[in-house]
Design a protein around this motif. Structure first.
Motif, PDB file in Angstrom:
ATOM      1  N   UNK A 257       0.868  -1.189   0.000  1.00  0.00           N
ATOM      2  CA  UNK A 257       0.000   0.000   0.000  1.00  0.00           C
ATOM      3  C   UNK A 257       0.899   1.231   0.000  1.00  0.00           C
ATOM      4  N   UNK A 258       0.694   2.124  -0.973  1.00  0.00           N
ATOM      5  CA  UNK A 258       1.607   3.261  -1.105  1.00  0.00           C
ATOM      6  C   UNK A 258       1.402   4.285   0.006  1.00  0.00           C
ATOM      7  N   UNK A 259       0.143   4.413   0.491  1.00  0.00           N
ATOM      8  CA  UNK A 259      -0.103   5.355   1.589  1.00  0.00           C
ATOM      9  C   UNK A 259      -0.694   6.673   1.133  1.00  0.00           C
ATOM     10  N   UNK A 260      -1.615   6.610   0.173  1.00  0.00           N
ATOM     11  CA  UNK A 260      -2.302   7.818  -0.286  1.00  0.00           C
ATOM     12  C   UNK A 260      -3.097   8.418   0.876  1.00  0.00           C
ATOM     13  N   UNK A 261      -3.340   9.738   0.793  1.00  0.00           N
ATOM     14  CA  UNK A 261      -4.095  10.460   1.814  1.00  0.00           C
ATOM     15  C   UNK A 261      -5.407   9.762   2.135  1.00  0.00           C
ATOM     16  N   UNK A 262      -6.105   9.348   1.082  1.00  0.00           N
ATOM     17  CA  UNK A 262      -7.396   8.663   1.224  1.00  0.00           C
ATOM     18  C   UNK A 262      -7.254   7.428   2.107  1.00  0.00           C
ATOM     19  N   UNK A 272       0.048   1.325  16.009  1.00  0.00           N
ATOM     20  CA  UNK A 272       1.310   1.175  15.292  1.00  0.00           C
ATOM     21  C   UNK A 272       1.046   0.693  13.868  1.00  0.00           C
ATOM     22  N   UNK A 273       1.898   1.135  12.966  1.00  0.00           N
ATOM     23  CA  UNK A 273       1.746   0.716  11.567  1.00  0.00           C
ATOM     24  C   UNK A 273       3.045   0.056  11.108  1.00  0.00           C
ATOM     25  N   UNK A 274       2.903  -1.132  10.522  1.00  0.00           N
ATOM     26  CA  UNK A 274       4.043  -1.815   9.877  1.00  0.00           C
ATOM     27  C   UNK A 274       3.793  -1.758   8.369  1.00  0.00           C
ATOM     28  N   UNK A 275       4.738  -1.192   7.641  1.00  0.00           N
ATOM     29  CA  UNK A 275       4.603  -1.106   6.187  1.00  0.00           C
ATOM     30  C   UNK A 275       5.521  -2.142   5.540  1.00  0.00           C
ATOM     31  N   UNK A 276       4.935  -2.926   4.645  1.00  0.00           N
ATOM     32  CA  UNK A 276       5.737  -3.863   3.855  1.00  0.00           C
ATOM     33  C   UNK A 276       5.605  -3.413   2.410  1.00  0.00           C
ATOM     34  N   UNK A 277       6.698  -2.927   1.838  1.00  0.00           N
ATOM     35  CA  UNK A 277       6.590  -2.312   0.524  1.00  0.00           C
ATOM     36  C   UNK A 277       7.894  -2.456  -0.245  1.00  0.00           C
ATOM     37  N   UNK A 278       7.761  -2.645  -1.559  1.00  0.00           N
ATOM     38  CA  UNK A 278       8.942  -2.781  -2.410  1.00  0.00           C
ATOM     39  C   UNK A 278       9.667  -1.443  -2.565  1.00  0.00           C
ATOM     40  N   UNK A 282       8.104   5.022  -0.651  1.00  0.00           N
ATOM     41  CA  UNK A 282       6.645   5.173  -0.717  1.00  0.00           C
ATOM     42  C   UNK A 282       6.161   6.066   0.429  1.00  0.00           C
ATOM     43  N   UNK A 283       5.111   6.878   0.184  1.00  0.00           N
ATOM     44  CA  UNK A 283       4.631   7.791   1.235  1.00  0.00           C
ATOM     45  C   UNK A 283       4.283   7.087   2.542  1.00  0.00           C
ATOM     46  N   UNK A 284       3.849   5.815   2.485  1.00  0.00           N
ATOM     47  CA  UNK A 284       3.479   5.089   3.706  1.00  0.00           C
ATOM     48  C   UNK A 284       4.656   5.047   4.689  1.00  0.00           C
ATOM     49  N   UNK A 285       5.879   5.062   4.177  1.00  0.00           N
ATOM     50  CA  UNK A 285       7.061   4.975   5.041  1.00  0.00           C
ATOM     51  C   UNK A 285       7.160   6.188   5.967  1.00  0.00           C
ATOM     52  N   UNK A 286       6.578   7.333   5.559  1.00  0.00           N
ATOM     53  CA  UNK A 286       6.609   8.536   6.405  1.00  0.00           C
ATOM     54  C   UNK A 286       5.531   8.474   7.488  1.00  0.00           C
TER      55      UNK A 286
ATOM     56  N   UNK B 210       2.946  15.675  13.028  1.00  0.00           N
ATOM     57  CA  UNK B 210       3.016  14.230  13.155  1.00  0.00           C
ATOM     58  C   UNK B 210       3.179  13.549  11.818  1.00  0.00           C
ATOM     59  N   UNK B 211       3.089  14.291  10.731  1.00  0.00           N
ATOM     60  CA  UNK B 211       3.380  13.700   9.438  1.00  0.00           C
ATOM     61  C   UNK B 211       4.878  13.885   9.206  1.00  0.00           C
ATOM     62  N   UNK B 212       5.475  12.990   8.449  1.00  0.00           N
ATOM     63  CA  UNK B 212       6.900  13.086   8.226  1.00  0.00           C
ATOM     64  C   UNK B 212       7.717  12.261   9.225  1.00  0.00           C
ATOM     65  N   UNK B 213       7.027  11.292   9.913  1.00  0.00           N
ATOM     66  CA  UNK B 213       7.761  10.336  10.746  1.00  0.00           C
ATOM     67  C   UNK B 213       8.626   9.473   9.840  1.00  0.00           C
ATOM     68  N   UNK B 214       9.649   8.883  10.413  1.00  0.00           N
ATOM     69  CA  UNK B 214      10.442   7.945   9.617  1.00  0.00           C
ATOM     70  C   UNK B 214      10.331   6.577  10.291  1.00  0.00           C
TER      71      UNK B 214
END
Lengths: 327, 238
Positions: A257-262, A272-278, A282-286, B210-214
């Motif tokens: 999941x790229x992490x779009x605003x929507x 907590x969020x765990x992102x698994x992404x190639x 990707x924005x989700x990482x932020x 809070x946006x822009x976490x790493x």
């Protein structure tokens, strides 16, 4: 005094309503609660009077009747302001109240300060953007965005008073006739402790088998992004996002999941969020707390295998363990 | 999200516009109902001159004609928006007869006021059901299913009625090339309603903190699995 609509289920006020009671106290006036149908204990939440509205026709939800009750009680009490939680029901009922009273309504507020005008902060784009506004109104109508205000306990001697509203046939015309329960049961997405969600990166309908497997191992629910429901890979009821379900699990696992605003508007409530992404960029990482970079088609089954392996060490029985015995 | 210099709107110079997801489903549902039972469908928007493009999109999938309440581009509050729609619907109905159903999106994607449809219903004196994910016309009534946690609540109300809908009601179709050609010839009635002073008055927009976490990187590829399970144990979900 200010009047707060308190929603309740299974003999308890729902958390968003308790959060709203905390927010309403910021007006510095006596707080009265309105309970529809039956009473629940609100004495830990600074409620001076709990009004319990009862009527023979209130056996199921009737939004115009609820609005009529609020208007009648607020008029009788000369309430200075009316609050409700920014739930689907809270927003709906308060919009009907606002339309009846011909007053403005500020929905999904995250902060409210008394004054003339009332100043407030409210959510836009499902919380991806905030708005600071002035509310010019003789009787401010406010809903409080769920999970944005922490519940602060405030013990009080609560008086319970019965209230019998006058309801017309027209006010009871819109009413729930029946509740159709979801088939299959399973863990509800909105209440799951773990949500394993798949996005475009899952690649196909069949690709969700590994997502389902991991979710079932964790006793969690399967979610997905909007791209996935638009492609017809999953039903819309699985969609997490601004136009889907808003979730608040302990752990949200976003796979591909790229992490779009929507999408983020739907999972912002996760602890907590765990992102698994190639894509490491990707924005989700932020917006994630943990990340694994690489191919989810390899990583997700590896996590499931690791969970099974570690459980084989901890318990002799294979397969998912019953509730309460997990790790 | 990037704000304009005055923090009163989003910077949209590099963005495209589209019909919002809930409303797109409302348009699709109207087209399906008319395909099944005959009659006429009309799409209405309140917005700047550029919104004409979204009206054409709606007509390209089968809506018969459009009403454009044109604004100068400034934001309208929910009360003013609802009042303008009540006036427009009233004028339309006195000319062409009542609408059996009026669909709204449950809430707008941007301001998220959750109220315009309900205010219009009150203004027109019609019953309204919100958050609807299934619509079935049964004679002179409409059956509406609203998604709630664990199931669906069912309402049946007499028409004319207002129904606010959510994405998931249907899967909207894409416009065809012939559909787009036809849409170009369909009528659009344009008017410019007057805006009243907003009582919910926007002062400025703020991008939340809070946006822009790493994220903490637990590893790359399947070899990260033990670190993931360790994290799950630590937070008590595994």
């Amino acid at each position: 005094m200010v009047l707060v609509l308190v929603e309740h289920a299974d003999g308890k006020a729902i958390d968003p309503s308790l959060q709203t009671l905390t927010a309403a106290r910021s007006f510095g006036e006596a707080v009265h609660g309105l309970l529809i149908g039956s009473s629940v204990d609100l004495s830990a939440h600074g409620v001076a009077v709990a009004h319990v509205a009862q009527h023979a026709s209130l056996d199921s939800f009737a939004p115009d009747a609820w609005a009529a009750i609020i208007v009648q009680l607020a008029d009788r009490l000369k309430a200075r302001a009316i609050f409700a939680a920014g739930t689907d029901r809270g927003n709906e009922v308060m919009a009907r109240v606002a339309a009846r009273m011909q007053l403005p309504l500020a929905t999904n507020c995250t902060a409210v300060a008394t004054g003339s005008p009332v100043t407030l902060t409210r959510q836009r784009w499902g919380g991806s953007l905030l708005e600071e506004s002035a509310l010019h109104s003789p009787r401010p109508l406010v809903t409080v965005a769920p999970h944005t205000v922490a519940i602060a306990l405030y013990p009080a001697a609560t008086t319970v008073e019965e209230f019998t509203p006058q309801l017309t046939e027209q006010e009871l015309a819109v009413k729930v006739l029946e509740r159709v329960s979801n088939k299959g049961g399973g863990v509800s997405l909105a209440e799951a402790k773990v949500v394993v969600s798949g996005g475009r990166g899952v690649g196909s309908k069949e690709g969700f088998a590994i997502i389902e497997d991991l979710a079932s191992l964790l006793g969690g629910a399967v979610g997905c992004s909007r791209v996935v429901t638009s492609a017809g890979w999953r039903p819309h009821s699985d969609q997490v996002g601004q136009t889907g379900t808003k979730v608040s699990p302990e752990l949200y696992i976003a796979c591909g999941i790229s992490g779009a605003t929507q999408h983020m508007a739907g999972c912002r409530g996760a602890k907590r969020i765990l992102a698994i992404n190639a894509d490491a960029e990707a924005p989700i990482m932020q917006n994630a707390d943990y990340a694994v970079v690489g191919d989810l088609k390899e990583i997700v089954p590896a996590i499931s295998a690791e969970l099974r392996k570690s459980r084989a060490v901890h318990a002799p029985l294979p397969g998912p363990l019953p509730e309460g015995e997990r790790g | 999200m990037v704000l304009a210099a005055d923090s009163m709107s989003l910077e949209t110079r590099h963005l495209g516009f589209t019909i919002s997801p809930h409303e797109e489903c409302g348009v699709e549902e109207a087209v399906r109902l008319i395909e099944a039972s005959g009659g006429e469908s009309v799409v209405l928007t309140l917005g700047p001159i550029e919104a004409a493009e979204q009206l054409r999109d709606a007509m390209a999938i089968g809506i018969d004609r459009a009403i454009h309440l044109q604004t100068d581009g400034g934001e309208w509050d929910p009360e003013s928006t609802a009042a303008a729609i009540v006036d427009a619907v009233g004028a339309e109905e006195s000319a062409s007869g009542p609408f059996d159903l009026i669909f709204f999106g449950n809430e707008s994607a941007d301001a998220g006021g959750f109220q315009v449809g309900l205010r219009v219903a009150r203004g027109l004196g019609r019953p309204a059901v919100t958050g609807v994910k299934k619509v079935t016309v049964e004679g002179t009534s409409v059956r509406c299913e609203q998604e709630v946690d664990g199931g669906r609540d069912v309402y049946v109300v007499p028409m004319p009625a207002v129904v606010t809908v959510k994405e998931g009601l249907n899967l909207p179709r894409y416009p065809s090339v012939p559909g787009r050609m036809r849409a170009g010839r369909k009528p659009v009635a344009v008017s410019a309603p007057a805006r009243t002073q907003a009582r919910l008055e926007l002062e400025r927009l703020v991008v939340p903190a809070g946006q822009g976490r790493r994220a903490e990187l637990l590893g790359s590829g399947p070899s990260a699995a033990p670190a993931v399970v360790e994290m799950m144990r630590r937070i008590g979900v595994a």
